[in-house]
Scaffold this motif. Structure first.
Motif, PDB file in Angstrom:
ATOM      1  N   ALA A 101       0.838  -1.212   0.000  1.00 45.42           N
ATOM      2  CA  ALA A 101       0.000   0.000   0.000  1.00 45.42           C
ATOM      3  C   ALA A 101       0.865   1.251   0.000  1.00 45.42           C
ATOM      4  O   ALA A 101       0.572   2.240  -0.695  1.00 45.42           O
ATOM      5  N   VAL A 102       1.961   1.257   0.789  1.00 48.36           N
ATOM      6  CA  VAL A 102       2.872   2.401   0.831  1.00 48.36           C
ATOM      7  C   VAL A 102       3.529   2.613  -0.518  1.00 48.36           C
ATOM      8  O   VAL A 102       3.626   3.742  -1.028  1.00 48.36           O
ATOM      9  N   SER A 123       0.923   4.003  -3.104  1.00 44.49           N
ATOM     10  CA  SER A 123       0.611   5.412  -2.855  1.00 44.49           C
ATOM     11  C   SER A 123       1.739   6.312  -3.320  1.00 44.49           C
ATOM     12  O   SER A 123       1.517   7.378  -3.926  1.00 44.49           O
ATOM     13  N   ALA A 124       2.970   5.887  -3.030  1.00 49.08           N
ATOM     14  CA  ALA A 124       4.127   6.699  -3.436  1.00 49.08           C
ATOM     15  C   ALA A 124       4.263   6.753  -4.945  1.00 49.08           C
ATOM     16  O   ALA A 124       4.585   7.807  -5.528  1.00 49.08           O
ATOM     17  N   VAL A 143       1.866   6.538  -7.119  1.00 56.10           N
ATOM     18  CA  VAL A 143       0.807   7.390  -7.658  1.00 56.10           C
ATOM     19  C   VAL A 143       1.222   8.868  -7.552  1.00 56.10           C
ATOM     20  O   VAL A 143       0.977   9.667  -8.461  1.00 56.10           O
ATOM     21  N   ARG A 144       1.877   9.236  -6.444  1.00 54.78           N
ATOM     22  CA  ARG A 144       2.299  10.630  -6.243  1.00 54.78           C
ATOM     23  C   ARG A 144       3.608  10.935  -6.967  1.00 54.78           C
ATOM     24  O   ARG A 144       4.057  12.062  -7.000  1.00 54.78           O
ATOM     25  N   ALA A 170       9.234   5.520  -2.451  1.00 50.80           N
ATOM     26  CA  ALA A 170       8.550   4.884  -1.323  1.00 50.80           C
ATOM     27  C   ALA A 170       9.472   4.842  -0.120  1.00 50.80           C
ATOM     28  O   ALA A 170      10.617   4.399  -0.213  1.00 50.80           O
ATOM     29  N   GLY A 209      -6.104   6.375   3.920  1.00 55.15           N
ATOM     30  CA  GLY A 209      -6.347   5.743   2.608  1.00 55.15           C
ATOM     31  C   GLY A 209      -5.405   4.599   2.341  1.00 55.15           C
ATOM     32  O   GLY A 209      -5.777   3.586   1.724  1.00 55.15           O
ATOM     33  N   GLN A 210      -4.152   4.737   2.814  1.00 52.40           N
ATOM     34  CA  GLN A 210      -3.195   3.637   2.635  1.00 52.40           C
ATOM     35  C   GLN A 210      -3.596   2.409   3.436  1.00 52.40           C
ATOM     36  O   GLN A 210      -3.392   1.274   3.000  1.00 52.40           O
ATOM     37  N   ILE A 215      -6.320   0.705   1.462  1.00 48.83           N
ATOM     38  CA  ILE A 215      -5.724  -0.044   0.350  1.00 48.83           C
ATOM     39  C   ILE A 215      -5.047  -1.314   0.851  1.00 48.83           C
ATOM     40  O   ILE A 215      -5.152  -2.382   0.244  1.00 48.83           O
TER      41      ILE A 215
END
Length: 624
Positions: A33-34, A37-38, A40-41, A45, A111-112, A115
């Motif tokens: 999940a981390v 998310s990273a 996507v941004r 990570a 949110g993470q 996920i």
């Protein structure tokens, strides 16, 4: 090696592996999940701050998965309810992760965590399904399994395939189905094939067995499918529906077959026939043809009369062994003597009668199957006529008290060699009766015997079980019927009533139309007749035409003059017979024809000496 490792693990060890895998998956889910998310941004990570949380979530997953009982669920039993437990596990681990995150201060966004929970759910279910397929393949390669082809991709077939997937001894390979819309589809992980490629499938996929999973179709249709698969070289088994197996209400069940006795067209006579024990108690009795249907039943009923000795004469080794073994297992007191031999062997018959001091002879040995005797007339006449003559003369010379010939309704105005041979045998016995001092000769004549070997009833039963068609020689053919027990009792009664030269006949009521009998048996077995009025019926009645020498209607008497006996249902017929000179001429001509293997001459003897012989037999003789 992998197979031995998997099978050597204990249940506890497997549960520990499952729990550890759930822990690893829980830790991996938060890390994934981390990373997601990273990515996507567009940032790198940062996994290091999340590692303590991942370890704590792994520990929490171990505790929660044991609490929910997931490690105790066997892989091959993992289903939707177990998947629901996995969802609960994912939710609880997510909640625990959020709480631990607050305590540890890792700063992972809410949110993470959501996920991570979704990833955990997917991975928890996925690794189990993957491991199930992997272990199934390990078991399949490490241990021989029966490879099964399922015929029918309907509900029952799919249920069977699902059940067999969890079996370590059976492996479902593919489906067969007649429905073109299902062919080439994949149902439950198995491809559906057309029945036309079954031979290629059996060969290429190394099929061991075909299972018919179509309980909704009729048994005759199922039998026809099984009959069509007999050439593929593998076993074919039929499977009932699960509702039928547990007897679910509303599921139609097949009716039981009609009892044979109900097909007689009259009431049974066994209860009406008087006891015959007095005529046979303490006597020494010989039964010829003891291994046949009538002969074996005679032996059983005679034993109930407590004879002193029972001599079994039979030329078939297997038939003699069977009846001797059956009688011996009854543990009866009388001496039972099996004699392997033919009634044509006069010295052997004379020796058996002399050695065992026979009082009564029941002569049931005969070739009786009409088509076989018709195509083998010399053998039929030799056994049925000359065999009777040899045995009857030996009985007379041995001073036997009673001699009873088992005859047939086909002896009345015969149209075939078998019937003519039985009438000639009657003439031989009638002639001896006029010149016998001590021995009382008699004959008993009856119709078809229900359930005897070669009779129409077992033939119809076999054809119905096979799914049809039921074959009928003519739509209007009729026959008289009696049970084996009635036939045997009638023979025994004839022996007790005999005065000499008698022909005893059972009042058999009305003759039975064979077409009606066939319909009764089909419907009594739970099926319907397929004809013009019902084209969707189960079993067809097919007309094949009268066989050579076969009558449309059988008769029981030659003369209408009937005499009574002590029993109202048993009648005595006063038949005409040949003189001693005529009988000698007939036997001399017949023996010469048999010695020369001259069928035309043998048929000429029949045409000359058998009274009332029907025109077809005479014309056949002249034509030959």
């Amino acid at each position: 090696m992998i197979y031995r490792l998997v099978t050597a693990m204990t249940r506890w060890q497997k549960q520990c592996v499952f729990a550890a895998t759930d822990a690893v998956v829980a830790a991996a889910s938060i890390l994934l999940a981390v990373v997601l998310s990273a990515s996507v941004r567009g940032e790198p990570a940062a996994l290091a701050p999340a590692m303590p949380l991942a370890l704590c979530m792994a520990f929490a997953a171990i505790v929660l998965t044991w609490s929910l009982g997931l490690p105790q669920v066997k892989l091959n039993a993992f289903e939707m309810r177990s998947a629901a437990r996995a969802a609960v596990l994912a939710m609880l681990v997510t909640v625990a992760g959020i709480g631990l995150d607050e305590i540890l201060g890792t700063g992972i966004a809410l949110g993470q965590h959501v996920i991570a929970g979704l990833i955990l759910l997917i991975l928890t279910v996925s690794w189990r399904l993957l491991l199930l397929n992997l272990t199934s393949e390990i078991y399949r390669r490490g241990k021989p399994r029966m490879r099964v082809l399922i015929y029918g991709a309907g509900q029952t077939g799919r249920q069977l395939a699902a059940a067999l997937r969890h079996d370590q001894n059976v492996y479902p390979v593919a489906f067969l189905d007649d429905n073109p819309t299902l062919q080439s589809l994949v149902i439950g992980g198995l491809r559906v094939h057309a029945p036309s490629v079954v031979e290629d499938l059996v060969r290429s996929r190394r099929i061991d067995r075909i299972v018919l999973a179509m309980p909704s179709i009729s048994t005759p249709a199922l039998s026809r499918i099984a009959h069509g698969l007999r050439h593929v070289g593998v076993e074919v088994h039929a499977l009932p529906s699960f509702a039928q197996m547990v007897g679910q209400a509303g599921v139609p069940m097949r009716a039981a077959p009609v009892p044979l006795d109900s097909l007689l067209g009259r009431s049974q006579l066994e209860a009406d026939l008087p006891a015959v024990g007095d005529a046979y108690t303490g006597r020494r009795i010989m039964v010829t043809g003891a291994g046949g249907s009538i002969g074996a039943e005679l032996c059983r009923q005679i034993l109930a009369c407590d004879p002193q000795c029972l001599v079994l004469v039979e030329q078939s080794e297997l038939a003699l062994y069977t009846i001797d073994k059956e009688l011996a297992e009854l543990g009866v007191k009388p001496t039972i003597v099996p004699v392997l031999g033919s009634v044509l062997d006069g010295p052997a018959m004379a020796e058996a009668m002399r050695r065992h001091r026979v009082d009564v002879v029941l002569h049931a040995a005969a070739y009786k199957h009409l088509p076989l005797v018709e195509t083998n007339p010399i053998a039929g006449l030799e056994n049925n006529v000359l065999g009777t003559k040899v045995l009857a003369e030996v009985a007379r010379d041995a001073g036997v008290d009673r001699f009873i010939l088992v005859s047939s309704d086909k002896a009345v105005r015969p149209t075939n060699v078998m019937g003519a041979s039985k009438r000639l045998a009657e003439l031989v016995v009638q002639d001896l009766a006029t010149r016998s001092g001590r021995t009382r000769f008699s004959m008993v004549r009856f119709g078809n015997v229900l359930g005897s070997s070669g009779s129409v009833i077992p033939l119809f039963e076999e054809q119905i079980a096979r799914g049809g068609p039921v074959t009928l020689t003519h739509p209007d053919v009729t026959r008289y019927f009696m049970t084996i027990a009635e036939a045997a009792r009638l023979v025994l009664l004839a022996g007790s009533f005999a005065r000499g030269g008698d022909v005893f006949v059972l009042d058999m009521g009305a003759s039975v139309p064979i077409r009606r009998l066939a319909r009764q048996m089909i419907e009594g077995a739970g099926y319907t007749v397929r004809d013009a009025a019902n084209p969707d019926g189960d079993i067809e009645i097919r007309i094949t035409g009268l066989r050579q020498g076969e009558k449309l209607h059988e008769e029981l008497l030659i003369s209408p003059d009937m005499l009574t006996t002590p029993h109202v249902k048993i009648l005595r017929a006063q038949e005409s017979f040949l003189s001693e000179f005529e009988t000698a001429n007939a036997m001399r001509a017949l023996r010469a024809a048999i010695d020369d293997r001259d069928e035309a001459a043998a048929r000429a003897v029949i045409a000359r000496w058998v009274e009332g012989i029907a025109a077809p037999a005479v014309s056949e003789t002249l034509r030959r």
